[in-house]
Structure formats: C-alpha cells, structure tokens
Design an enzyme around this catalytic site. Structure first.
Site, PDB file in Angstrom:
ATOM      1  N   GLY A   1       0.828  -1.206   0.000  1.00 50.60           N
ATOM      2  CA  GLY A   1       0.000   0.000   0.000  1.00 50.60           C
ATOM      3  C   GLY A   1       0.856   1.247   0.000  1.00 50.60           C
TER       4      GLY A   1
ATOM      5  CE1 TYR B   1       5.591  -0.155  26.551  1.00 55.65           C
ATOM      6  CE2 TYR B   1       6.348  -0.714  24.342  1.00 55.65           C
ATOM      7  CZ  TYR B   1       5.362  -0.252  25.191  1.00 55.65           C
ATOM      8  OH  TYR B   1       4.147   0.125  24.676  1.00 55.65           O
TER       9      TYR B   1
ATOM     10  CD  GLU C   1       6.246  -5.185  18.901  1.00 53.02           C
ATOM     11  OE1 GLU C   1       7.003  -4.619  18.082  1.00 53.02           O
ATOM     12  OE2 GLU C   1       5.516  -4.561  19.704  1.00 53.02           O
TER      13      GLU C   1
END
EC number: 2.4.1.-
Length: 347
Positions: free
Chosen positions: A119, A231, A298
C-alpha cells in the site's frame, strides 16, 4: 723392537678410523633411508578418526521465574552488556569494528534483508534503500528482498558492488492487520523456497525506517533480537505482552526479560526459518480459536523469545524512534523509525 710395534699399532688404528669414517659417509649419502611409523611414540595417530557426538539443539526454556534484567542497571548513562543467559547486548563501545571487520570480511558472507512495502508503505522504499547503501553492512554482499503488492513502485536506487535487490510480489489485503499477521508466514516460505540458498544471515526489518550510523558484523549471531525503544527502562509488568491465557502468545506478569521490537530481528538463515515458522504456527493456532494477539506478530515474537532466548541482543540504538529525544545512555542512533501519520498509512 718395542718402538716398531707401537708405530705399527698406531698406524693400524689410524687406518681403521679412516676406513670407518669413509664407510659412514657412504652409508649416510648413498644408501636409501626409510622411516617406519612404529618409531614414533603414537603410530596409531595416522589412522585415528574422531567420532563426535551429534550437536544437541537448545530446548525451549521452561523455567522463567527469575528477576528481570534491567538495561540501565548500573546508572542512567551505562547500559547492561550481558544478559542473564550470557548473550551479549550490543551497543556502541562494546566491540571493536576494525577487529570484527578482519574476522568477518574474509568469510565472504551474504547478508539478506527482508522488508514489506504494501500500500502506501511503498513511499518509504527509497529512503530505506538509500540509507542502507550508506550504512548497512558496508563492504559485504547484501541481498535486499522487497515484498510488495506494487512492484512497479520499487525505485531504481543505485546499489554498490555485490549488492542485489529482488522485488517479490505478494497479495495486498484490505486490513493492515492481516498483512502484519502474514509476515512470519511469508518470510518462512521465502527462506524455504529461495533464501536458504542465497544468504548466510537474514535480517527482517521494517521499511518505514532509516539507517543513521554504521550497522556492521557486530549484529551477526545465531538468533538476534532488538530491544524496543519504548520499554527499555520499565518493569516487565508494564510490557504490552499478550495477557490473555487463551492466546498462544500469553505471557505471565512474572515472565519476560526485555520487550523486543518486531521491526528488527534476524540471525543465521536456518535459525530465522525456525523462528518465523514457529511464530506462524502459533498465529495459526490463535486464528483457529478466533483470537488475535494484542500486538499481533510482535506479541508472538516476544513469547517466542522468552522460551527460545536470542543469542545476541541489540540495544535500542539499533531500533530507535525519531519522535523520542536521544537519551544519555545511547551514544548514537543507528536505525530509527521515521515520524509519520500512522492512521493515514493504514487507511
């Protein structure tokens, strides 16, 4: 009379000594000399063959109840350099680039790179390739695999010597989540059909990122993961793991080492095949039960790395976010995601 006998004796001794010397020279220079193995202390070494035990692959880790490793364990400006399972954590200052170059350059390795441009994400191909040609594995053989639903949109970026690009058509999907979930399947199938014959190592990267500093052989390993930039300094209870027990990606609050980003992983091509195939099978199991993990592939990637520890971990300098200021703990940024309108790209 006595003197005559003494003279004769001395003459005879001299004649005998000369004859022996001539005989020794003849034997040394003219007669063939052969050496036989039994004169050696270990003659059996010539026929000795070693029978090695077959290598035993590492098994998934079952025990996971241990303290969380902290990347900033020592002080805010110093990163941890070794995981509890003795895998190196790679960051600036932990390796000698020149030494690694002398070790890896003679091996004539080929490093593969997979990116997906579906896309509107085809707009990022040019910036990705141009930055990769400047910084990624300079001096090595590199093969870029661009998976796209629009091969005509792949730009003709000039490549250096021994660097190739293959545009591989794939089916586009109306929902970006479906494209994301198909990534592990596509990579594993590509390795099985083709890449295992063409590359030694394979890195799977996101296309909406750019290289900003050298990325070299310090990243090569059996199975390589990169710590997520959002994180790396929070407790594992705050990691966005899949917390529903019904999912194969489920992670308990007491589990986890680091939260790894899905935008960067890699390793030896055989290990990457096993890894992506394992993640794909887990995704299929969830799909059969009508479940989609919290962060899709993920989430499965992180679950897999908990049970199958990476052999090398890349610090956030190999996976940064342009929207974040560079912290004092990172001396430089090597690979970073671009600031972009996510909602527009996925519409």
């Amino acid at each position: 009379m006595h003197r005559r006998r003494l003279a004769l004796g001395l003459g005879f001794c001299l004649l005998a000594g000369t004859s022996l010397s001539v005989l020794w020279v003849y034997l040394e220079n003219w007669l063939p000399v052969s050496y036989v193995p039994y004169y050696l202390p270990c003659p059996e070494i010539f026929n000795m063959k070693l029978h090695y035990k077959r290598e035993k692959p590492l098994q998934p880790v079952v025990w996971s109840q241990y303290p969380q490793p902290k990347l900033l364990e020592h002080r805010p400006t110093q990163l941890l350099t070794l995981t509890p399972w003795l895998a190196p954590i790679v960051s600036e200052g932990t390796f000698n680039p020149e030494l690694l170059q002398h070790i890896y350059q003679p091996l004539n390795l080929t490093i593969g790179v997979t990116v997906f441009a579906v896309g509107k994400y085809t707009h990022f191909i040019q910036s990705f390739l141009e930055s990769a040609e400047e910084f990624f594995m300079r001096g090595y053989r590199v093969h870029y695999y661009i998976f796209t639903d629009n091969p005509a949109a792949v730009p003709g970026v000039p490549l250096g010597p021994h660097r190739l690009l293959s545009s591989i058509p794939i089916q586009g999907h109306s929902h970006w989540e479906e494209t994301s979930m198909r990534r592990m399947e596509t990579i594993s199938q590509h390795i099985a059909k083709r890449a295992h014959r063409e590359v030694d190592y394979l890195f799977c990267l996101d296309v909406d990122m750019v290289f900003r500093n050298p990325w070299g052989p310090e990243t090569l390993g059996d199975l390589v993961a990169a710590i997520h930039p959002s994180y790396y300094a929070v407790p594992r209870q705050q990691f966005p793991y899949e917390r529903r027990r019904v999912s194969t990606a489920f992670v308990a609050d007491s589990e986890g080492d680091f939260y790894y980003g899905g935008a960067v992983f890699g390793g030896q091509v055989a290990r990457v095949y096993e890894f992506t195939r394992g993640c794909h099978m887990a995704i299929l199991a969830d799909k059969a039960n009508g479940i989609m993990a919290a962060w899709r592939e993920e989430s499965h990637l992180n679950r897999h790395f908990i049970s199958n520890k990476p052999s090398k971990v890349l610090s956030p300098e190999y996976l940064w976010d342009d929207r974040k200021p560079q912290p004092p703990s990172l001396k430089l940024i090597r690979f970073s995601t671009l600031d972009k309108d996510i909602s527009c790209l996925r519409s």
